[in-house]
Design an enzyme around this catalytic site. Structure first.
Site, short mmCIF file in Angstrom:
data_model
loop_
_atom_site.label_atom_id
_atom_site.label_comp_id
_atom_site.label_asym_id
_atom_site.label_seq_id
_atom_site.Cartn_x
_atom_site.Cartn_y
_atom_site.Cartn_z
N SER A 141 85.31 111.48 64.07
CA SER A 141 85.94 110.68 63.01
C SER A 141 84.90 110.31 61.98
CB SER A 141 86.55 109.40 63.59
OG SER A 141 86.94 108.50 62.57
N TYR A 154 86.27 101.99 68.49
CA TYR A 154 86.79 103.31 68.13
C TYR A 154 85.68 104.16 67.52
CZ TYR A 154 89.13 106.93 65.39
OH TYR A 154 89.50 108.12 64.84
#
Length: 270
Positions: A141, A154
């Site tokens: 990500s 995350y």
């Protein structure tokens, strides 16, 4: 990596980027073993793909190590072999600061995003090493290098995916297995809803992004970028202008990149 005629395992194939990557792979002549927790999601992907026995459905929790260890044999029964894996499945965390984030949420995010990738890589590496040509593609990500407020764990899980993928690349340099890591920016998927995450006022991240006119990349485009990166054997790829820009900025001035993201995305915390 040749796509046509090869067999790929795609995690998260019941929705989002993984579904679109599956569609692109099938359109290019590959066979796909779709892995997901959602039986309905996999069935919908199968309906949309209309690829017959070139698409198989595998209802597997990637955090369940025993279930993942049984997956290579199941895929081989369905398709005869495995030529590559695409680890795309992932979840985001509750949009809260670390101080307010429960350990149960921390464990869940790390277990899915990092543990799931490790389970898949460990389970399939022996099979892939035996193939004349094979591939591992892991989706990290933009948050791995440009931390988003309220998404610290995350981002940490995806940074772990980044590093282990790069280490796998180094370890497999002299083998037949190519390794790729992909960094999506903001993608218009249902990841927030699928992760059970809402924002202040009950909004999902996608709804908040739309309300603030934050630019997102479509899952269709994201899926194409993933499959192109796989086909070209790229070491790394970004998805979206936001991911590409922050990739450059974070290399030059990581403090500025962190501050910029904090100012742009801090409103997601309410």
């Amino acid at each position: 990596m040749k796509i046509d005629g090869n067999v790929f395992v795609v995690t998260g194939a019941g929705n989002g980027i993984a579904r679109e990557a599956t569609m692109h792979l099938l359109a290019r002549g590959a066979s796909v073993a779709g892995v997901d927790l959602s039986e309905a999601g996999l069935a919908e992907t199968a309906r949309l793909a209309d690829a017959g026995d070139r698409f198989s459905q595998h209802l597997v929790d990637i955090t369940d190590r025993a279930a993942v260890e049984a997956l290579p044999a199941a895929v081989e029964r369905a398709h005869g072999r495995v030529d590559g894996i695409l680890n795309i499945a992932g979840v985001i965390q509750q949009f809260v600061k670390v101080v307010d984030l429960p350990f149960s949420e921390i464990d869940k995010v790390m277990s899915v995003n990092f543990g799931g990738v490790m389970n898949m890589c460990k389970a399939f590496l022996p099979t892939l090493l035996a193939r004349p040509e094979a591939a591992i593609l892991n989706v990290a990500s933009m948050g791995a290098y440009a931390p988003v407020p309220g998404q610290a764990v995350y981002g940490a899980s995806k940074a772990a995916v980044k590093l282990v993928t790069e280490a796998l690349y180094a370890e497999l340099l002299d083998t037949n297995v190519q390794v790729t890591v992909v960094f999506p920016g903001a993608i218009g998927t249902d990841i927030a809803a699928n992760s059970g995450v809402t924002l202040a006022g009950g909004e999902t991240r996608e709804a908040a992004a739309e309300a603030s006119s934050y630019k997102t990349t479509s899952p269709i485009v994201a899926g194409r970028v993933v499959v192109d990166a796989l086909a070209k054997g790229r070491f790394r790829a970004t998805i979206g202008s936001d991911a590409a820009a922050m990739d450059r900025i974070s290399r030059i001035n990581p403090k500025y990149a962190t501050t910029l993201i904090a100012k742009q995305m801090g409103s997601l915390l309410g």
